[in-house]
Design a protein around this motif. Sequence first.
Motif: not given
Lengths: 338, 343
Positions: B266-267, B271, B316-318, B320-321, B324-325, B327-328
């Motif tokens: 989503a982000s 890279i 949208a912010q959910v 991306v969050a 991110g979570i 992946i971590v």
Amino acid sequence: MAQQTLTDPGAPVISERIRRALEFLLNNSLLFATLILIALFAVIAREMNFLSFENLVNILMVATLNGLVACGLTITMLAGNIDFSTQGVSAIASILVGVIFQQMGLPLLPSILLVIMGAALAGFATGILIVNFKIPGLVATIAVNGSFVALAMFLSNNKQINVVRPEMTSFWLTSSLLGIPFTVWFMFGCFVLAYIMLNHTKLGAHIYATGANLNAARLNGVPVNRVIRITLILSAICIGVAGIVSTARSGITILFGSSGGLATGDAFLAVLLGGIALFGGSGKIEQIFMAIIFLAVLFNGLSLLALPTGVWFAIRGLAYLLAIILGVARGWFAKAKA
Amino acid sequence: MATLSNVQPADTSPTPRRTRAVIQFLLNNGIILALIVEVLIFAWLGKEKFVSIDVFKIILQNASIVGIIMPVYTMAMISGQVDFSTTQVGALAGTIFALLLTIFKLPWWVAGLAAIAVSIIVGALNSWVIIRLKIPSIVATLVVGALAYGIAYLITDAYGNASLIRMIVPQLRQIWSAEIIGIPATVWIMIGMYVIVYIVLNHTKLGAHLYALGANPDASRRTGIKVSHLIAIVMMVLAMTTGIANVLFNARGMSAGPNISPALTASGAGIAVTLVGALFAGIGLFGGTGRVEFTLVGLLFFSILLVGMSVIDFPAQVRVAVDGIAIVFALLLDSLRRYYASR
């Protein structure tokens, strides 16, 4: 990583004097390149007032953001990690400026301190992943980058915040010494501090040792985990300040949706040009400073000449190529010397 | 770090063998379990909006473009090469394709072959920098990628509009909408790539050499493996598949340019989208280990996440969050797995 260590077909034989001259040129290549570039643009871009005082200050201002990011990146890379979380950390810093300084209305200095602390916390979180969970720095910083962007989006409720209170802008940009804005002096100061830290303190020696050989450093009693944590926090602080400055300059927070924030690209290019080894342990920070100035002059000249974006990107690609060829040449001479 | 330090070493207090086996099984197949949990959560949240043939097709189709690149990318990572130029190489290939097809009015197969040829040349350049200049692949591909990006920009500046070249060719869409036994053609290409790479990695000499190269380049050189040939092959095949995948992607959007390349999360592109997927599937950054079939699961995980969150209409912010979570979390899982494996 498959590092290429093919044996060389014998070190090249060249006369002592030529070798020394070439070595001098290579070691100071960035300085000469910058001077040549300035002379070149002074002639070509004469009508656009390339040499005017305003434009030179402008060059330094552009150099400031990349310089701050590159300063932090250099420190992390010397210790053997790469920090690719620039976008996320700068976004957090920028949104924090919007929230703490603009919306909550705290005074200038406390809010700057709080924002810097926020950035430092982000660096600390990255450090936990790298040190405690033993995830390679490159991967860890790419991974947390997305999380930091998300955090910034949550903090601002996915909206841009106008930073209209004038103190921030006047502090960083309008106040000046010798006609040069405070921000630029601040960037100079960061480089001087980093230079002193790297070359004249125990921490600096530890950073170089950690980057050169982690296990050897640990066995020799270097607190490698603490060193890595500190470098990541320092890097995050540098990026955080860059985020504050760029917010002050544009007057609005710099995250649009999930894009925006500062990019690692040009700072990374400068670090490569300046000859920091990719996996740490060698390189000089003063070279990075020269590389930052070189790139700022290059990009300023190109934009004055109003070249199309395509040419701009192509020249950037060539600058990258030049950077690694310089690196190869340095290695070649080091071998010839040995 | 409570979780790791609470687990006591095996020799002081022996954990029951069965418990250890269960933990190891869970860690080794964590990604599959995560996928199952994810599907259940979305099915519960989205009900019939999520559980439908159409959504299933979209998930597969969405995964297919990155999925064509992913197996080859995994192969490169297993041999110890990380490629940061996939986005840029793909963009260049797509731009060349659009240029030849719409500006020079060449037939589609000529344009396609030229695009593939260009991406192979870029791959060759990548391997030349890695082998001859002895630059680590991360930096080499960053540099070559920057050049490819610049060239794509030069082309769209000269012939395109707002760094885009539009391809108003309706037939192009047919590639995308074509279906074989009810499954989109691009998905079949993805499956084909996975089968080929699986066979190469597990049942051929080349595959064994790639694993050896990633595990220890020096040792494999000394045992007579032609290291530079292997790197050249891998980088060129990777660039080629990247080019093909991007041309297919451009065919769907009917436009090409330096900033148009498929996204997995989503982000956005970031890279290297493929890098994220491969890491998620537990392919080590330094090569020598990893199983290609796991990256398919990782890919589907992200595709389901992306499609599921947009079907249920998360803010949208959910999105991306959650990305991110995820992946971590994957990295932490990998770290735990390595910890257990080392005991």
